[in-house]
Structure formats: structure tokens, C-alpha cells
Design an enzyme around this catalytic site. Structure first.
Site, short mmCIF file in Angstrom:
data_model
loop_
_atom_site.label_atom_id
_atom_site.label_comp_id
_atom_site.label_asym_id
_atom_site.label_seq_id
_atom_site.Cartn_x
_atom_site.Cartn_y
_atom_site.Cartn_z
N HIS A 33 0.84 -1.20 0.00
CA HIS A 33 0.00 0.00 0.00
C HIS A 33 0.87 1.25 0.00
O HIS A 33 2.04 1.21 0.39
CB HIS A 33 -0.96 -0.02 1.19
CG HIS A 33 -2.15 -0.90 0.96
ND1 HIS A 33 -3.43 -0.41 0.90
CD2 HIS A 33 -2.24 -2.23 0.73
CE1 HIS A 33 -4.27 -1.40 0.67
NE2 HIS A 33 -3.57 -2.54 0.57
N HIS A 58 -5.99 -1.94 -11.43
CA HIS A 58 -5.72 -2.99 -10.46
C HIS A 58 -5.88 -4.37 -11.10
O HIS A 58 -6.80 -4.62 -11.86
CB HIS A 58 -6.68 -2.92 -9.27
CG HIS A 58 -6.62 -4.15 -8.44
ND1 HIS A 58 -5.58 -4.42 -7.59
CD2 HIS A 58 -7.41 -5.24 -8.40
CE1 HIS A 58 -5.75 -5.60 -7.04
NE2 HIS A 58 -6.87 -6.12 -7.52
N HIS A 108 -5.30 -8.74 3.51
CA HIS A 108 -6.75 -8.52 3.57
C HIS A 108 -7.47 -9.80 4.02
O HIS A 108 -6.92 -10.89 3.98
CB HIS A 108 -7.26 -8.11 2.19
CG HIS A 108 -6.77 -6.78 1.74
ND1 HIS A 108 -7.53 -5.63 1.83
CD2 HIS A 108 -5.59 -6.40 1.19
CE1 HIS A 108 -6.84 -4.61 1.36
NE2 HIS A 108 -5.66 -5.04 0.96
#
Length: 132
Positions: A33, A58, A108
Site C-alpha cells: 500500500h 488494479h 486482507h
């Protein structure tokens, strides 16, 4: 958890991770990130979006992708501990456009679908670490 990063002669970074207390028997997304801030109180939203110096779409399945911070999903076995080595050829620790020092590694809650914009519909941010 822990992460060890090292540049490889062929280009890019080899990232070795070990993270505990993750969802058992599941695939999880793993990304770099853009911001090196990991505020657990806000669900690590402080880390911003995926590292994307080339302004790409993405995902591996995107026509103009992937982001430099996109990496393959990782499998967490029944003990809830992810152990993996991931090669990301699009980044480096050196200063410059593709440098990731001072950014964040993120895991995630779900798998990345490799196509949804802007982040692969991977769910909550479970684990975050600043790259030093």
C-alpha cells in the site's frame, strides 16, 4: 507477524512473511500500500490504496494492470499462520519511483479477484506493517 525483504539480482523484491491469527483455511490478498501508516483503530485505512506509481489498473486480469503493489493471493492453512515467499519484480527498496521503503505491506480478509477496481474486492484490512 514478520516480514523480511531483500532485493534480488534479477530485479525486484523477495518478500518472506510469517503472520499468525489469520482466517484459517482461506485465501487472502497480499499487497503493498502507498502510505507507511498502520492505524489499527481505523482498520488500516491510513495505509491508503495500493502502491501504483505507473497509474495502472488494479489486477493481473486488467488490460492496463497490474499495480506495482499487486501480488498473488496467499493461502492460510488450518493453523491460521501464513508463511510465504513472494517475488514482486515491480518494486525495489531504493529511492525512486518504484521504491517501497516507508510504504506498507497489507493482508486482507479475503482473496483478491484480480480485476475489481480499485483494489480487487479483497475485504477488510487485517494485518499491516510499515516497510523500513
Amino acid at each position: 507477524g514478520s516480514a523480511e525483504l531483500r532485493e534480488v539480482p534479477s530485479g525486484g523484491m523477495l518478500i518472506r512473511i510469517e503472520v499468525t491469527d489469520l482466517p484459517e483455511d482461506s485465501w487472502v490478498a497480499f499487497h503493498v500500500h502507498e502510505t507507511g501508516t498502520c492505524d489499527h483503530a481505523t482498520g488500516h485505512e491510513s495505509a491508503g490504496g495500493h502502491f501504483n506509481p505507473g497509474s495502472k489498473e488494479h489486477g493481473y486480469d486488467a488490460a492496463n494492470g497490474p499495480h506495482a503493489g499487486d501480488m498473488p493471493n496467499q493461502y492460510v492453512p488450518a493453523d491460521g499462520t501464513l508463511r510465504a515467499e513472494v517475488l514482486n519484480p515491480a518494486v525495489t527498496l531504493a529511492d525512486g519511483e518504484t521504491g517501497i521503503r516507508g510504504r506498507a505491506l497489507m493482508i486482507h480478509a479475503g482473496a483478491d479477484d484480480y480485476r475489481s477496481q480499485p483494489s480487487g474486492d479483497a475485504g477488510d484490512r487485517l494485518a499491516c506493517a510499515v516497510i523500513e
